[in-house]
Scaffold this active site. Structure first.
Site, short mmCIF file in Angstrom:
data_model
loop_
_atom_site.label_atom_id
_atom_site.label_comp_id
_atom_site.label_asym_id
_atom_site.label_seq_id
_atom_site.Cartn_x
_atom_site.Cartn_y
_atom_site.Cartn_z
N GLU A 31 0.04 59.24 5.33
CA GLU A 31 -0.82 58.11 5.67
C GLU A 31 -0.90 57.90 7.17
O GLU A 31 -1.97 57.70 7.72
CB GLU A 31 -0.33 56.84 4.97
N TYR A 86 -2.44 69.65 15.32
CA TYR A 86 -2.37 70.02 13.90
C TYR A 86 -2.80 71.47 13.69
O TYR A 86 -2.17 72.21 12.94
CB TYR A 86 -3.23 69.09 13.05
N TYR A 96 2.76 58.84 13.95
CA TYR A 96 2.58 58.28 15.29
C TYR A 96 3.82 58.54 16.11
O TYR A 96 4.95 58.38 15.64
CB TYR A 96 2.34 56.77 15.19
N GLY A 147 6.57 64.85 16.87
CA GLY A 147 5.51 64.98 15.86
C GLY A 147 5.71 66.22 15.01
O GLY A 147 5.61 66.17 13.78
N GLU A 186 -5.78 53.60 17.87
CA GLU A 186 -6.98 53.99 17.12
C GLU A 186 -8.11 52.96 17.27
O GLU A 186 -9.11 53.04 16.56
CB GLU A 186 -6.64 54.21 15.65
N ASN A 225 -10.13 62.16 17.82
CA ASN A 225 -8.75 62.35 18.26
C ASN A 225 -8.45 63.84 18.50
O ASN A 225 -7.67 64.47 17.80
CB ASN A 225 -7.79 61.75 17.23
N GLY A 237 4.98 65.29 23.29
CA GLY A 237 5.28 66.56 23.94
C GLY A 237 6.73 66.98 23.85
O GLY A 237 7.09 68.06 24.30
#
Length: 160
Positions: free
Chosen positions: A83, A131, A86, A97, A24, A124, A93
């Site tokens: 919060e 998402y 990662y 996540g 980030e 991002n 992939g």
């Protein structure tokens, strides 16, 4: 693939947090120490919780989700605020996540929480697309505000 973090995971969590901060472009802001993480996650009054994503074949940690409870005054129930999420670039992939978010959604459903929320940096775009593919929608009518450092000290030190 996904498991609840244990005290033994603090060093890897610390490393992953620093990797996220570097991704980030804010490594200079990542000041949390392993001792602070241990206290927040496993101390006498835990303020946050974490899950680890592991590689299915090696068991190596490849990602994490760190979250805490929030509360909706409108809904009258807790929710989860994510919060940090990662996954290491080389493991992206592979479903880690999604598995982390699925686990948090399961916790919400089991406990009667009505919201799972998080923030994402506007630049991002890979994460935003990910998402949104899961059904998450931006809350673009809200702007996040933050007090830190000198401004926080000045306001917090003001006499009422």
């Amino acid at each position: 693939m996904i498991r609840t973090a244990t005290p033994d995971d603090v060093p890897v969590l610390h490393t992953l947090i620093r990797e996220l901060a570097d991704y980030e472009k804010a490594l200079h802001e990542a000041k949390a120490t392993p001792d602070q993480l241990h206290e927040a996650l496993f101390g006498p009054h835990p303020a946050a919780y974490a899950h680890i994503a592991e590689d299915d074949t090696t068991g190596t940690p490849v990602g994490f989700a760190l979250w805490f409870l929030n509360f909706s005054t409108w809904r009258g129930v807790h929710g989860i605020y994510l919060e940090d999420l990662y996954v290491r670039p080389e493991a992206r992939g592979a479903g880690h996540g999604k598995a982390l978010l699925t686990e948090l959604a399961r916790i919400c459903v089991r406990r009667g929480y009505e919201r799972l929320e998080w923030s994402v940096l506007n630049w991002n775009t890979p994460s935003i697309a990910f998402y949104e593919s899961l059904g998450a929608r931006p809350q673009d009518e809200w702007t996040v505000y933050r007090l830190t450092d000198g401004a926080l000290a000045e306001l917090g030190g003001a006499q009422a």
